[in-house]
Structure formats: structure tokens, C-alpha cells
Design a protein around this motif. Structure first.
Motif, PDB file in Angstrom:
ATOM      1  N   UNK A   1       4.311  -0.945   1.682  1.00 37.56           N
ATOM      2  CA  UNK A   1       4.174  -1.649   2.959  1.00 37.56           C
ATOM      3  C   UNK A   1       3.276  -2.859   2.762  1.00 37.56           C
ATOM      4  N   UNK A   2       3.721  -4.010   3.242  1.00 38.21           N
ATOM      5  CA  UNK A   2       2.834  -5.180   3.211  1.00 38.21           C
ATOM      6  C   UNK A   2       2.901  -5.926   4.525  1.00 38.21           C
ATOM      7  N   UNK A   3       1.905  -6.779   4.721  1.00 42.02           N
ATOM      8  CA  UNK A   3       1.714  -7.364   6.044  1.00 42.02           C
ATOM      9  C   UNK A   3       0.740  -8.528   5.920  1.00 42.02           C
ATOM     10  N   UNK A   4       1.036  -9.614   6.619  1.00 46.75           N
ATOM     11  CA  UNK A   4       0.111 -10.735   6.656  1.00 46.75           C
ATOM     12  C   UNK A   4      -0.274 -11.001   8.103  1.00 46.75           C
ATOM     13  N   UNK A   5      -1.552 -11.100   8.357  1.00 50.92           N
ATOM     14  CA  UNK A   5      -2.012 -11.343   9.722  1.00 50.92           C
ATOM     15  C   UNK A   5      -2.765 -12.664   9.763  1.00 50.92           C
ATOM     16  N   UNK A   6      -2.304 -13.566  10.629  1.00 48.61           N
ATOM     17  CA  UNK A   6      -2.986 -14.854  10.730  1.00 48.61           C
ATOM     18  C   UNK A   6      -3.838 -14.907  11.992  1.00 48.61           C
ATOM     19  N   UNK A   7      -4.952 -15.595  11.901  1.00 52.61           N
ATOM     20  CA  UNK A   7      -5.892 -15.579  13.024  1.00 52.61           C
ATOM     21  C   UNK A   7      -5.278 -16.119  14.313  1.00 52.61           C
ATOM     22  N   UNK A   8      -5.573 -15.422  15.412  1.00 50.54           N
ATOM     23  CA  UNK A   8      -5.185 -15.911  16.730  1.00 50.54           C
ATOM     24  C   UNK A   8      -3.746 -15.656  17.118  1.00 50.54           C
ATOM     25  N   UNK A   9      -2.935 -15.149  16.187  1.00 46.97           N
ATOM     26  CA  UNK A   9      -1.511 -14.967  16.503  1.00 46.97           C
ATOM     27  C   UNK A   9      -1.221 -13.536  16.964  1.00 46.97           C
ATOM     28  N   UNK A  10      -0.032 -13.369  17.540  1.00 50.13           N
ATOM     29  CA  UNK A  10       0.439 -12.031  17.907  1.00 50.13           C
ATOM     30  C   UNK A  10       1.480 -11.594  16.889  1.00 50.13           C
ATOM     31  N   UNK A  11       1.276 -10.423  16.294  1.00 55.84           N
ATOM     32  CA  UNK A  11       2.166  -9.916  15.264  1.00 55.84           C
ATOM     33  C   UNK A  11       2.811  -8.647  15.754  1.00 55.84           C
ATOM     34  N   UNK A  12       4.112  -8.511  15.517  1.00 57.50           N
ATOM     35  CA  UNK A  12       4.822  -7.338  16.014  1.00 57.50           C
ATOM     36  C   UNK A  12       5.488  -6.586  14.872  1.00 57.50           C
ATOM     37  N   UNK A  13       5.174  -5.290  14.783  1.00 56.28           N
ATOM     38  CA  UNK A  13       5.822  -4.446  13.778  1.00 56.28           C
ATOM     39  C   UNK A  13       6.951  -3.693  14.470  1.00 56.28           C
TER      40      UNK A  13
ATOM     41  N   UNK B   1      -2.703  -0.131  -3.665  1.00 57.77           N
ATOM     42  CA  UNK B   1      -2.621  -1.364  -2.896  1.00 57.77           C
ATOM     43  C   UNK B   1      -3.942  -1.702  -2.227  1.00 57.77           C
ATOM     44  N   UNK B   2      -3.938  -2.811  -1.495  1.00 57.15           N
ATOM     45  CA  UNK B   2      -5.183  -3.308  -0.935  1.00 57.15           C
ATOM     46  C   UNK B   2      -5.052  -3.700   0.524  1.00 57.15           C
ATOM     47  N   UNK B   3      -6.157  -3.533   1.244  1.00 61.15           N
ATOM     48  CA  UNK B   3      -6.278  -4.106   2.576  1.00 61.15           C
ATOM     49  C   UNK B   3      -7.464  -5.054   2.519  1.00 61.15           C
TER      50      UNK B   3
ATOM     51  N   UNK C   1       0.811  -1.212   0.000  1.00 61.24           N
ATOM     52  CA  UNK C   1       0.000   0.000   0.000  1.00 61.24           C
ATOM     53  C   UNK C   1       0.848   1.266   0.000  1.00 61.24           C
ATOM     54  N   UNK C   2       0.260   2.301  -0.586  1.00 64.18           N
ATOM     55  CA  UNK C   2       0.802   3.657  -0.581  1.00 64.18           C
ATOM     56  C   UNK C   2      -0.230   4.520   0.134  1.00 64.18           C
ATOM     57  N   UNK C   3       0.227   5.303   1.102  1.00 59.62           N
ATOM     58  CA  UNK C   3      -0.701   6.176   1.824  1.00 59.62           C
ATOM     59  C   UNK C   3       0.063   7.330   2.448  1.00 59.62           C
ATOM     60  N   UNK C   4      -0.643   8.426   2.720  1.00 62.10           N
ATOM     61  CA  UNK C   4      -0.036   9.597   3.358  1.00 62.10           C
ATOM     62  C   UNK C   4      -1.119  10.448   3.997  1.00 62.10           C
ATOM     63  N   UNK C   5      -0.700  11.570   4.573  1.00 62.17           N
ATOM     64  CA  UNK C   5      -1.648  12.445   5.265  1.00 62.17           C
ATOM     65  C   UNK C   5      -2.155  13.529   4.322  1.00 62.17           C
TER      66      UNK C   5
ATOM     67  N   UNK D   1     -12.547  -6.210   0.784  1.00 63.23           N
ATOM     68  CA  UNK D   1     -11.663  -5.049   0.644  1.00 63.23           C
ATOM     69  C   UNK D   1     -12.064  -3.957   1.618  1.00 63.23           C
ATOM     70  N   UNK D   2     -11.121  -3.462   2.395  1.00 56.12           N
ATOM     71  CA  UNK D   2     -11.449  -2.410   3.364  1.00 56.12           C
ATOM     72  C   UNK D   2     -11.096  -1.016   2.838  1.00 56.12           C
ATOM     73  N   UNK D   3     -10.332  -0.944   1.760  1.00 54.05           N
ATOM     74  CA  UNK D   3      -9.934   0.379   1.230  1.00 54.05           C
ATOM     75  C   UNK D   3     -11.166   1.255   1.029  1.00 54.05           C
ATOM     76  N   UNK D   4     -11.061   2.493   1.451  1.00 56.07           N
ATOM     77  CA  UNK D   4     -12.149   3.437   1.190  1.00 56.07           C
ATOM     78  C   UNK D   4     -13.253   3.393   2.233  1.00 56.07           C
ATOM     79  N   UNK D   5     -13.192   2.417   3.142  1.00 58.31           N
ATOM     80  CA  UNK D   5     -14.234   2.383   4.178  1.00 58.31           C
ATOM     81  C   UNK D   5     -13.877   3.351   5.307  1.00 58.31           C
TER      82      UNK D   5
END
Ligand SMILES: Nc1ncnc2c1ncn2[C@@H]1O[C@H](COP(=O)(O)OP(=O)(O)OP(=O)(O)O)[C@@H](O)[C@H]1O
Ligand SMILES: [Mg+2]
Lengths: 292, 242
Positions: free
Chosen positions: B24-36, B60-62, B10-14, B68-72
């Protein structure tokens, strides 16, 4: 002793009306950080609505109050969408609103002057010139009714803010806009609503002011300083603070007016504003200004 | 792959400003703890704001549960079950603890159910019950962070994003925050965490994401990130992972 009680009662009744005049200003600042210098001119707008309704149909100003309030609230929605909605993301938002509302105040004054001339007006229902006597103390009915109606409206507003779902959303937006948004509050809608309520309160105050004071389009310049001192003393954004400050300053002004001289009575407000800004800029109930 | 949330390049700014995130990319799996992890200004907070709908995603996409959550809007994304606790200033300082919890359930329509859930939270966090009628702003940093984290549970979220929950807290209190996080995870809440202390964050996580200059440099099992010599050098102060 009776003298003191007399002055106190007059001061409190008038203070109630001033509290209502200031509460909309305080709410709008609290939620949106808009310093609405046009607020007093919109109160005068409400007073003219009430005046013409009385003149044309004889409707009592207190009966007219909800109508004037709704009319002004609708105007508030239009003004917000036209003037402020797009600007909320701007970094210079607060500074800009001062200029915008200053211009609006002059436009409203010009418009009212053009429509209704600059003649002094006052609405005179029967009670406006009548009074109760309790022993030696006399209580003008007009001021008493206006004070009671004002404090009733402010109590209703406080209960709404404290207990209703929308009240929660308004308070949350006031305290932390981003967190409110993150919890599902539609902050833009809340801003429109709060602005409408604020200007609606100006309309309500206008109905009461219409028979308590005489008014003309440029009168708002006198009030803007008075209301600023009340709202700043109370702590910008705190309704309770506005009420306490209005009652306090109004009572002090009443004593100053009687014991020292009428011309000094308005000076009470300006002196208070000056002193508060020097000594305690966050006011009685406000937060310390952020040093960002 | 059974990912719950997938963020792809994704590309994003203020506002109209420059792109803060770019790739930026990221994968989140159910039930796990993810650290950035990543240095100051890397865009960690910005990434979380982009996911929860506070920033417009330019490219890019979320994708969350195939949607798809983009735009929500933030409130819509919250209703989908993604809750974000921002870095500092997450609370309403002049509302009581109980009122803060009520705001946590603002999107719930059933008032009785809301009060029941608040009761449940106060049951589990005795310190919050003790302070229920105190203004949130007058509590200690650790208590405030506890409230901010506990408050997310009111809506029974699927994913909770925590932006530096340990910021400014004493080490002992930091451990308490990690304990709360683990408890949330044990209950099936998926956690996405930003942590300044990379070592501590990764040790308490299943998955690690390294972000720098708005880009994802690396993502993988937390143990792999900890073991990677380049990452040790850059972000773990060259320390050997225990
Ligand atoms: N509201 C904002 N408006 C414009 N730019 C912003 C805003 N917030 C952050 N930025 C910019 O975005 C970039 C990334 O900031 P961000 O807060 O996402 O970093 P971070 O990785 O969370 O850093 P930290 O570890 O210090 O919290 C920085 O260059 C910052 O200046
Ligand atoms: Mg950050």
C-alpha cells in the motif's frame, strides 16, 4: 416503627461496606473486562494485613486502612503485570480471565490458610463491641463507622473518576478503549492503574471487614456470590449501580433476616442474582450486552 | 514534490495474523483533501490504523514531515499532529458532549487553553452547544459524527483521517458532513478520507487513491481517477463522471 428503622439502619451500614467490597470488582470489570473472581480473596488478604497489624502493634483498623490499601494496590500491580498484561490482545481474554482469577482465588486461599491457619479471626477495637442508642434504636459503632468510611471512600473515588484527568482517562478507556488510545491515552498504564485502584479498594474493604465480620481464608466463597449479585444488579462496571444495589440488597436481606429467618437472608443475594440475569441482564445502570 | 505524508509500500496486519496490507502506498499533500476508495475488506481502515500507530508496520515506511513514524505509539503520532476518527464508535457514549471534547484535548497540558478551545468549538457548532451536557450516545448519527469531526479540531491537527464519516447517514446529513470536511480543509487542515460512495468522495476531493486487496492500484488527481475507464467500471458502477 422503631423496629423498621432499626433494621433499615443496620441494613444500610452493612450495605455501605458491601458497596465498597463490590466497587473494586466493578471498576476492574468496567475498565478491563476482567471478571475478578479473586477479588473477595484479596479482601480477605487485606483483612489479614489489618488483623496482624492490630495484633502486633494494636494499630486501629481504620488507621491501618490506607496502609492495607496501598499494600494490596502494590500486589495488584504485580498481579496485573504477571497475569493479565500479555493477554489483553487475546480474543478469548474475558473467558480466560475467569479461569485465571478462579485459580488465583484458590491460590490466595491456600496461601493464607498455610500462613495463618483456618481459624476464624476478627479484629476487636473497642468500638466493635460498642453501640449508640437513639431512643429505642441501637446502632453498633463498628458497623456505623465501617459504613461511613466505605461511603466516604466511594464518594472520593467517584469524584476522582468524574473530575480528574486520570479519572477521565479511566472512564474513556472503560467506554471505548480504541478511541481512548487514539486520543493519546496510554491504555496499558490506565489498566495497571485501574487494577491497582481496584485491588487497593479490596484492601480498604478488608480493613473494615476485619472488625465487622469474622473471617478465615475460605470465607471468600461466601462473598463472591454476594458481590457478584451486587455488581450484576448494579450493572457490571457502574460504581453508582454497585452502591445502589449493595444498599438495596443489604436492606432487603436485613428485613428478610429479621422477619423470615437468618438463613434466608443470604439467599436474598442469590435469588436476586438469578432474577436479574433472567429479567434484566444489564442490571440497573449497565448497558445492554452487545449482540456481537 | 512537497508531500506532507508519504506512505511507501507498507506491509501490516493484526497481531501475528496474515498481512492485510501488502504494497500500500499513498502521498498526502498539505492542505488538500484525499480520498481512499476500494471495495469492502480492501484494507482502507487498516491503512489508516497503520498510519496512526495502532498496528505494527512490518515493512515499508510512513514518513511525516521528513520524520519516520513507524514504531511510534498512537499518542506520539497524535502529538505529531495526525488525528484519526475511526469508522463508527469514535465517541465515548456515556460521556457528555463537553466531556468528549475534553477527551479530544487529552494531550494538551494547559487546562485553561483546553476550555478556551472547547468554547471555540461550541461557538462554531451550535448543535453541539445545544447538546453540550447530553450523553454523546443519545444523539443522532449525524450529530455524533459532527462531534467526532469537531473533536479533532481541539488539538489543531495537521492531518485528520476520517474513516467513512458518511456511514449510515441520510443523504442530506451526508452533505453536511462533507460541508464540515470542506470547512476543515479551508482552514488548512489536510484531510484523508475513506468513502464508500466513490463518486461522492472523489468529487469532493483533490486526490484519489484506489486500494484493493491491501495494495494501492492507482493514485492521482481525483479528476483523473474519476475519468479512468477501468476505475469507472470497477468502482463507479460504470457511471460517467459529471
Ligand atoms: N481487528 C482485526 N483483526 C483481524 N483482522 C481484521 C481486523 N480488522 C479487519 N481485519 C481484516 O482486514 C481486512 C481489511 O479490513 P478493513 O477493515 O481494513 O477493510 P476496509 O477496506 O476498511 O473495509 P470496509 O469498507 O468494509 O470498511 C479484512 O479482511 C478484515 O477481515
Ligand atoms: Mg473500513
Amino acid at each position: 416503627m422503631a423496629d423498621i428503622l432499626q433494621i433499615l439502619i443496620l441494613g444500610l451500614a452493612l450495605g455501605g461496606v458491601i458497596a465498597l467490597m463490590g466497587s473494586g470488582l466493578s471498576l476492574v470489570f468496567g475498565v478491563m473486562r476482567i471478571v475478578n473472581l479473586a477479588h473477595p480473596s484479596l479482601i480477605i488478604g487485606g483483612a489479614y494485613v489489618t488483623y496482624w497489624a492490630f495484633k502486633m502493634t494494636g494499630v486501629d483498623p481504620i488507621v491501618m486502612l490506607p496502609v492495607a490499601s496501598l499494600i494490596m494496590a502494590a500486589i495488584g500491580v504485580l498481579l496485573y503485570r504477571l497475569m493479565f498484561e500479555r493477554e489483553t490482545k487475546s480474543a478469548k481474554y474475558s473467558e480466560m480471565t475467569v479461569l485465571l482469577t478462579f485459580a488465583l482465588a484458590m491460590m490466595v486461599e491456600g496461601l493464607l490458610g498455610g500462613l495463618f491457619t483456618n481459624t476464624q479471626r476478627v479484629v476487636s477495637p473497642d468500638y466493635a463491641t460498642d453501640a449508640f442508642f437513639v431512643g429505642d434504636i441501637f446502632i453498633p459503632k463498628g458497623q456505623l463507622y465501617a459504613g461511613i468510611v466505605s461511603l466516604t471512600i466511594i464518594t472520593a473515588l467517584s469524584l476522582f473518576l468524574k473530575y480528574s484527568r486520570l479519572g477521565y482517562a479511566i472512564r474513556a478507556t472503560t467506554q471505548n478503549r480504541e478511541a481512548a488510545e487514539l486520543l493519546g491515552v496510554n491504555v496499558n498504564f490506565i489498566c495497571i492503574l485501574a487494577f491497582a485502584i481496584g485491588i487497593g479498594l479490596a484492601g480498604a474493604a478488608g480493613s473494615l471487614v476485619s472488625f465487622v465480620f469474622s473471617f478465615f481464608p475460605a470465607k471468600h466463597w461466601e462473598w463472591v456470590a454476594m458481590l457478584m449479585s451486587v455488581v450484576v444488579l448494579g450493572g457490571m462496571g457502574s460504581i453508582l449501580g454497585t452502591v445502589v444495589a449493595a444498599l438495596m440488597l443489604s436492606v432487603i436481606a436485613a428485613f428478610v433476616g429479621t422477619w423470615i429467618g437468618a438463613t434466608w437472608s443470604t439467599l436474598t443475594f442469590f435469588l436476586a442474582l438469578f432474577l436479574i440475569l433472567l429479567v434484566r441482564p444489564q442490571g440497573l445502570f449497565g448497558e445492554k450486552p452487545e449482540m456481537a | 514534490m512537497s508531500e506532507l505524508l508519504q506512505v511507501t509500500n507498507i506491509t501490516a496486519g493484526y497481531g501475528d495474523g496474515p498481512a492485510i496490507l501488502d504494497g500500500a502506498h499513498l502521498t498526502v499533500e498539505p492542505g488538500k483533501v484525499h480520498c481512499i476508495i476500494g471495495p469492502n475488506g480492501a484494507g482502507k481502515s487498516t491503512l489508516m490504523k497503520a498510519i496512526c500507530g495502532m498496528l505494527t508496520i512490518r515493512k515499508g515506511d510512513v514518513i511525516f514531515k521528513g520524520k519516520r513514524l513507524n514504531g511510534m505509539r498512537p499518542d506520539q503520532i497524535l502529538r505529531e499532529g495526525i488525528c484519526f476518527v475511526p469508522q463508527e464508535r469514535a465517541l465515548f457514549p456515556k460521556m457528555t458532549v463537553r466531556e468528549n471534547l475534553r477527551m479530544g484535548g487529552f494531550i494538551l497540558d494547559d487546562k485553561k487553553e483546553l476550555e478556551r478551545r472547547i468554547e471555540g468549538i461550541l461557538e462554531r457548532f451550535p448543535i453541539l452547544r445545544e447538546r453540550a451536557d447530553q450523553h454523546a450516545g443519545t444523539m443522532s448519527g449525524g450529530q455524533q459524527q459532527t462531534l467526532a469531526m469537531a473533536r479533532t479540531l481541539i488539538i489543531k491537527p495537521t492531518i485528520v483521517m476520517l474513516d467513512e464519516p458518511s456511514l449510515g447517514l441520510a443523504p442530506k446529513i451526508v452533505q453536511e458532513m462533507f460541508d464540515i470536511m470542506k470547512m476543515m480543509s479551508a482552514e488548512g487542515v489536510t484531510v484523508l478520507l475513506v468513502e464508500q460512495n466513490a463518486l461522492m468522495g472523489l468529487k469532493n476531493s483533490d486526490w484519489g487513491v484506489v486500494l484493493d486487496l491491501g495494495r494501492t492500484l492507482f493514485e492521482g488527481p481525483a479528476a483523473d481517477v474519476l475519468a479512468d475507464p477501468r476505475i469507472q467500471e470497477l468502482y463507479l458502477g460504470g457511471k460517467k463522471a459529471a
